[in-house]
Motif scaffolding. Structure first.
Motif, PDB file in Angstrom:
ATOM      1  N   LYS A   6     -15.343 -31.264 -12.322  1.00 59.05           N
ATOM      2  CA  LYS A   6     -15.067 -31.598 -13.731  1.00 59.05           C
ATOM      3  C   LYS A   6     -16.300 -31.378 -14.593  1.00 59.05           C
ATOM      4  N   GLU A   9     -16.592 -27.691 -15.194  1.00 55.14           N
ATOM      5  CA  GLU A   9     -15.618 -27.266 -16.213  1.00 55.14           C
ATOM      6  C   GLU A   9     -16.110 -27.637 -17.612  1.00 55.14           C
ATOM      7  N   GLU A  83     -12.949 -22.053 -12.262  1.00 58.15           N
ATOM      8  CA  GLU A  83     -13.405 -21.590 -13.576  1.00 58.15           C
ATOM      9  C   GLU A  83     -12.734 -20.268 -13.952  1.00 58.15           C
ATOM     10  N   ASN A  86      -9.043 -20.922 -14.796  1.00 55.71           N
ATOM     11  CA  ASN A  86      -8.925 -21.551 -16.118  1.00 55.71           C
ATOM     12  C   ASN A  86      -9.180 -20.543 -17.237  1.00 55.71           C
TER      13      ASN A  86
END
Length: 354
Positions: A6, A9, A83, A86
């Protein structure tokens, strides 16, 4: 201390928004690294994707090769698989939004570049009103001629005479209503275009006063109906008791929905340059920073007979969970779109009308 997925991100989202200093400060505070170490870490993470790379990724997406696109970023741009995935998900969403902007058409609406949404086609409405006025004067002239040469013994003449009167009466009602509608829309669009964007503002959940009045009126009718049933019901008649129980259940459900609507009206969003805070009756519930927002969606709630004309907003975090959902006013919808565009937040607009 190591960085979690997290955290990674979050750092990537900061870098995408060109907030390199904030990313360095975050790593320094989170891991205890020195400023130089944190900067070196960010320099390795701050991978720029060129226009050529983006075109190549877009071509892969167009060929439904999303997996190859993820692998390309993972291998060539030193991204983690999460990553890379996303990034591709957001690229697909951005492409879909752009495609939707170009291809969407709404009957009776035109796209307004200034408001970035569809607005009623006033030019067409004015043209239709002009035609209706011409028809009105023609019918009025026919009516006057018929009145002079009226022959009551002729069925055909009497039918055309009544038709003229009916047409004139309909247009006498329709024309002023059409003119008022155009005037109202023009004033509404003028106010929306004159909206000023401030650094901080509050958006309250929208509740239709008419809807509240209608709910209250229906509940009152149901309660009166229950009282009448109690007085007049024959308790030996099972059918009557069944109807009474049904009415009571419907009334209880109606009261529940009514209170729920009143409760929803106490929610609001406080927006500033740091992010969005969800409030209930002025008390903070939770907040989210812009860099942690995946995308924002505007839409109209759908019913069996069509769409609601009230915009709703959904805010999604990086894990694609819904941060909050609210019905809002049209003016707030325009204001929020302007604000999110300023802060480069990805917006999926499915409402697109005023």
């Amino acid at each position: 201390m190591e960085l979690s997925e997290k955290d990674e991100e979050y750092i990537s989202s900061l870098l995408k928004q060109e907030k390199k200093v904030e990313a360095i400060a975050f790593i320094k505070n989170k891991t205890g690294m020195s400023l130089i170490e944190a900067k070196d870490y960010i320099d390795k993470k701050d991978i720029s994707i060129s226009g050529e790379d983006e075109q190549y990724l877009s071509s892969l997406i167009n060929e439904n090769k999303e997996l190859e696109a993820v692998i390309f970023l993972h291998k060539n741009k030193d991204m983690s698989l999460l990553e890379a995935k996303n990034y591709i998900d957001r690229l697909i969403l951005r492409k879909n939004i752009e495609t939707n902007k170009r291809t969407t058409h709404k009957w009776g609406y035109v796209y307004d570049e200034e408001l970035s949404t569809f607005v009623p086609n006033l030019a067409r409405q004015k043209k239709a009103l002009k035609i209706m006025k011409s028809i009105f004067w023609i019918l009025l002239l026919i009516f006057l001629i018929q009145l002079i040469f009226l022959d009551r013994s002729s069925d055909i003449k009497m039918i055309t005479f009544r038709f003229s009167i009916s047409g004139i009466l309909v247009l006498i009602i329709t024309l002023p209503l059409g003119s008022l509608s155009i005037h109202y829309i023009e004033n509404k669009l003028k106010k929306l275009k004159n909206l000023e964007l401030s650094n901080q503002f509050e958006v309250k959940a929208f509740i239709s006063n008419f809807e509240i009045f209608l709910y209250g009126l229906l509940l009152l009718i149901f309660i009166i109906g229950i009282a009448i049933f109690f007085v007049k019901i024959d308790y030996k008649d099972y059918k009557g008791i069944f109807y009474l129980l049904g009415l009571i259940i419907m009334t209880i459900y109606g009261i529940y929905e009514f209170l729920k609507k009143l409760k929803n009206g106490k929610y609001s969003l406080n927006i500033d340059n740091r992010g969005i805070t969800l409030l209930y009756d002025k008390d903070e519930i939770k907040s989210i920073k812009f860099e942690k927002i995946n995308f924002i969606k505007f839409y109209a709630k759908k019913f069996k007979r069509g769409e609601n004309n009230i915009p709703s907003i959904e805010i999604f975090d990086m894990e694609k969970n819904i941060f909050t959902e609210l019905d809002i006013k049209i003016s707030d919808y325009i204001l929020l779109k302007m604000y999110f565009e300023k802060y480069k937040v990805l917006v999926k607009d499915e409402f697109k009308k005023i």
